[in-house]
Design a protein around this motif. Structure first.
Motif, PDB file in Angstrom:
ATOM      1  N   ASP A 101      45.817  42.609  13.757  1.00  0.00           N
ATOM      2  CA  ASP A 101      45.314  43.294  14.946  1.00  0.00           C
ATOM      3  C   ASP A 101      46.108  44.550  15.294  1.00  0.00           C
ATOM      4  OD1 ASP A 101      43.317  41.341  15.331  1.00  0.00           O
ATOM      5  OD2 ASP A 101      44.770  40.035  16.329  1.00  0.00           O
ATOM      6  N   ALA A 102      47.214  44.787  14.606  1.00  0.00           N
ATOM      7  CA  ALA A 102      48.051  45.956  14.897  1.00  0.00           C
ATOM      8  C   ALA A 102      47.324  47.230  14.488  1.00  0.00           C
ATOM      9  CB  ALA A 102      49.381  45.850  14.157  1.00  0.00           C
ATOM     10  N   LYS A 103      47.429  48.233  15.317  1.00  0.00           N
ATOM     11  CA  LYS A 103      46.803  49.524  15.038  1.00  0.00           C
ATOM     12  C   LYS A 103      47.869  50.609  15.041  1.00  0.00           C
ATOM     13  CE  LYS A 103      42.576  47.908  15.254  1.00  0.00           C
ATOM     14  NZ  LYS A 103      42.382  46.996  14.164  1.00  0.00           N
ATOM     15  N   VAL A 104      47.837  51.449  14.022  1.00  0.00           N
ATOM     16  CA  VAL A 104      48.722  52.613  13.986  1.00  0.00           C
ATOM     17  C   VAL A 104      48.210  53.595  15.028  1.00  0.00           C
ATOM     18  CG1 VAL A 104      49.449  54.577  12.584  1.00  0.00           C
ATOM     19  CG2 VAL A 104      49.327  52.293  11.571  1.00  0.00           C
ATOM     20  N   ARG A 105      49.125  54.045  15.887  1.00  0.00           N
ATOM     21  CA  ARG A 105      48.775  54.999  16.944  1.00  0.00           C
ATOM     22  C   ARG A 105      49.822  56.099  16.975  1.00  0.00           C
ATOM     23  NH1 ARG A 105      49.600  50.620  19.865  1.00  0.00           N
ATOM     24  NH2 ARG A 105      50.797  51.758  21.410  1.00  0.00           N
ATOM     25  N   PHE A 106      49.459  57.208  17.588  1.00  0.00           N
ATOM     26  CA  PHE A 106      50.374  58.339  17.690  1.00  0.00           C
ATOM     27  C   PHE A 106      50.622  58.721  19.144  1.00  0.00           C
ATOM     28  CE2 PHE A 106      48.025  58.996  13.649  1.00  0.00           C
ATOM     29  CZ  PHE A 106      49.044  58.564  12.829  1.00  0.00           C
ATOM     30  N   ASP A 107      50.748  57.712  19.999  1.00  0.00           N
ATOM     31  CA  ASP A 107      51.000  57.988  21.412  1.00  0.00           C
ATOM     32  C   ASP A 107      52.385  57.507  21.839  1.00  0.00           C
ATOM     33  OD1 ASP A 107      50.526  55.276  21.245  1.00  0.00           O
ATOM     34  OD2 ASP A 107      48.933  55.233  22.737  1.00  0.00           O
ATOM     35  N   GLY A 108      53.280  57.401  20.866  1.00  0.00           N
ATOM     36  CA  GLY A 108      54.638  56.966  21.168  1.00  0.00           C
ATOM     37  C   GLY A 108      55.529  58.143  21.509  1.00  0.00           C
ATOM     38  N   GLU A 109      56.819  58.009  21.201  1.00  0.00           N
ATOM     39  CA  GLU A 109      57.795  59.044  21.531  1.00  0.00           C
ATOM     40  C   GLU A 109      57.706  60.259  20.617  1.00  0.00           C
ATOM     41  OE1 GLU A 109      61.794  57.618  22.034  1.00  0.00           O
ATOM     42  OE2 GLU A 109      61.057  55.695  22.758  1.00  0.00           O
ATOM     43  N   SER A 110      57.032  60.129  19.516  1.00  0.00           N
ATOM     44  CA  SER A 110      56.959  61.208  18.533  1.00  0.00           C
ATOM     45  C   SER A 110      55.568  61.824  18.526  1.00  0.00           C
ATOM     46  CB  SER A 110      57.269  60.655  17.142  1.00  0.00           C
ATOM     47  OG  SER A 110      57.034  61.618  16.155  1.00  0.00           O
ATOM     48  N   ASP A 111      55.498  63.095  18.292  1.00  0.00           N
ATOM     49  CA  ASP A 111      54.209  63.763  18.108  1.00  0.00           C
ATOM     50  C   ASP A 111      54.135  64.328  16.694  1.00  0.00           C
ATOM     51  OD1 ASP A 111      56.021  65.819  18.301  1.00  0.00           O
ATOM     52  OD2 ASP A 111      54.896  66.965  19.775  1.00  0.00           O
ATOM     53  N   GLU A 112      54.781  63.637  15.775  1.00  0.00           N
ATOM     54  CA  GLU A 112      54.905  64.136  14.409  1.00  0.00           C
ATOM     55  C   GLU A 112      53.591  64.116  13.630  1.00  0.00           C
ATOM     56  OE1 GLU A 112      57.821  63.708  10.575  1.00  0.00           O
ATOM     57  OE2 GLU A 112      58.453  63.032  12.530  1.00  0.00           O
ATOM     58  N   PHE A 113      52.730  63.125  13.910  1.00  0.00           N
ATOM     59  CA  PHE A 113      51.510  62.967  13.122  1.00  0.00           C
ATOM     60  C   PHE A 113      50.260  63.106  13.971  1.00  0.00           C
ATOM     61  CE2 PHE A 113      54.640  60.185  10.844  1.00  0.00           C
ATOM     62  CZ  PHE A 113      54.817  61.029   9.770  1.00  0.00           C
ATOM     63  N   ARG A 114      49.160  63.522  13.294  1.00  0.00           N
ATOM     64  CA  ARG A 114      47.870  63.650  13.978  1.00  0.00           C
ATOM     65  C   ARG A 114      46.817  62.706  13.412  1.00  0.00           C
ATOM     66  NH1 ARG A 114      45.961  69.561  12.808  1.00  0.00           N
ATOM     67  NH2 ARG A 114      47.686  69.985  11.454  1.00  0.00           N
ATOM     68  N   ALA A 115      47.050  62.188  12.205  1.00  0.00           N
ATOM     69  CA  ALA A 115      46.063  61.314  11.572  1.00  0.00           C
ATOM     70  C   ALA A 115      46.767  60.405  10.570  1.00  0.00           C
ATOM     71  CB  ALA A 115      44.992  62.147  10.866  1.00  0.00           C
ATOM     72  N   ALA A 116      46.077  59.330  10.213  1.00  0.00           N
ATOM     73  CA  ALA A 116      46.596  58.399   9.207  1.00  0.00           C
ATOM     74  C   ALA A 116      45.423  57.873   8.396  1.00  0.00           C
ATOM     75  CB  ALA A 116      47.336  57.248   9.872  1.00  0.00           C
ATOM     76  N   ARG A 117      45.732  57.496   7.168  1.00  0.00           N
ATOM     77  CA  ARG A 117      44.720  56.855   6.331  1.00  0.00           C
ATOM     78  C   ARG A 117      45.408  55.971   5.304  1.00  0.00           C
ATOM     79  NH1 ARG A 117      42.224  61.756   2.618  1.00  0.00           N
ATOM     80  NH2 ARG A 117      44.207  62.518   1.860  1.00  0.00           N
ATOM     81  N   TRP A 118      44.650  54.996   4.844  1.00  0.00           N
ATOM     82  CA  TRP A 118      45.134  54.063   3.826  1.00  0.00           C
ATOM     83  C   TRP A 118      44.609  54.515   2.474  1.00  0.00           C
ATOM     84  CZ3 TRP A 118      48.588  50.409   5.171  1.00  0.00           C
ATOM     85  CH2 TRP A 118      48.663  50.050   6.513  1.00  0.00           C
ATOM     86  N   ILE A 119      45.492  54.579   1.477  1.00  0.00           N
ATOM     87  CA  ILE A 119      45.095  54.972   0.120  1.00  0.00           C
ATOM     88  C   ILE A 119      45.760  54.038  -0.892  1.00  0.00           C
ATOM     89  CG2 ILE A 119      44.818  57.412   0.747  1.00  0.00           C
ATOM     90  CD1 ILE A 119      47.539  57.898  -0.768  1.00  0.00           C
ATOM     91  N   ARG A 120      45.216  54.008  -2.089  1.00  0.00           N
ATOM     92  CA  ARG A 120      45.908  53.321  -3.185  1.00  0.00           C
ATOM     93  C   ARG A 120      47.130  54.159  -3.558  1.00  0.00           C
ATOM     94  NH1 ARG A 120      41.030  53.457  -6.285  1.00  0.00           N
ATOM     95  NH2 ARG A 120      42.362  54.297  -7.900  1.00  0.00           N
ATOM     96  N   PRO A 121      48.240  53.542  -3.930  1.00  0.00           N
ATOM     97  CA  PRO A 121      49.431  54.329  -4.279  1.00  0.00           C
ATOM     98  C   PRO A 121      49.174  55.399  -5.335  1.00  0.00           C
ATOM     99  CG  PRO A 121      50.031  52.032  -4.026  1.00  0.00           C
ATOM    100  CD  PRO A 121      48.530  52.094  -3.945  1.00  0.00           C
TER     101      PRO A 121
END
Length: 160
Positions: A101-121
């Motif tokens: 149920d965990a979701k990656v979010r970008f509303d923490g102390e850092s504004d380093e990222f704008r998007a995320a995605r899952w890929i094969r290595p």
């Protein structure tokens, strides 16, 4: 002799065997792993937990750390210094998401990222990171996943 800033980096995997890559807020098209500096007197694992919470808003209970490797080093370009350092000395940690149920979010102390995605290595494209980091990323992907990547653009099929 170069002076390297201690740093941790995190490769988060999911149940499907994919890894999380994040697009930098300040550089469109630059995708990388979460990472950050180690504070004076801070243990590497504690720096990892702090950086993951700051950058991805994930709690320690959302993932498990499976292994670590390092150091991997790179120099900043054109003699640039950051906080008096000539480059970074990174310790990479591989983890697995254990809270479905965990979701990656970008509303923490850092504004380093704008998007995320899952890929094969194997779908990671070394052109996604600045040239100064490419050798480290190639080594990390080889060391953790046995993958040999060139600098070329990955095909759409490799990313599927």
């Amino acid at each position: 002799m170069p002076n390297y800033r201690p740093n941790v980096a995190f490769i988060l995997s999911n149940a499907a065997g994919e890894i999380l890559v994040c697009e930098r807020s300040d550089w469109a098209g630059c995708w990388q792993f979460a990472q950050g500096g180690v504070k004076s007197g801070e243990a590497f694992i504690d720096a990892l937990y702090r950086e993951v919470e700051e950058e991805l808003c994930l709690k320690r209970s959302d993932y498990e750390v499976l292994s670590s490797r390092g150091p991997y080093r790179y120099l900043f370009v054109n003699g640039r210094k950051k906080e008096g350092f000539d480059g970074q000395e990174q310790y990479y940690f591989l983890g697995r998401l254990i809270n479905p149920d965990a979701k990656v979010r970008f509303d923490g102390e850092s504004d380093e990222f704008r998007a995320a995605r899952w890929i094969r290595p194997a779908a990671f494209d070394l052109n996604w990171v600045p040239e100064m980091k490419r050798e480290v990323y190639a080594s990390v992907l080889r060391d953790f996943f046995g993958i040999e990547l060139g600098g070329g653009v990955m095909s759409d099929e490799a990313a599927a």
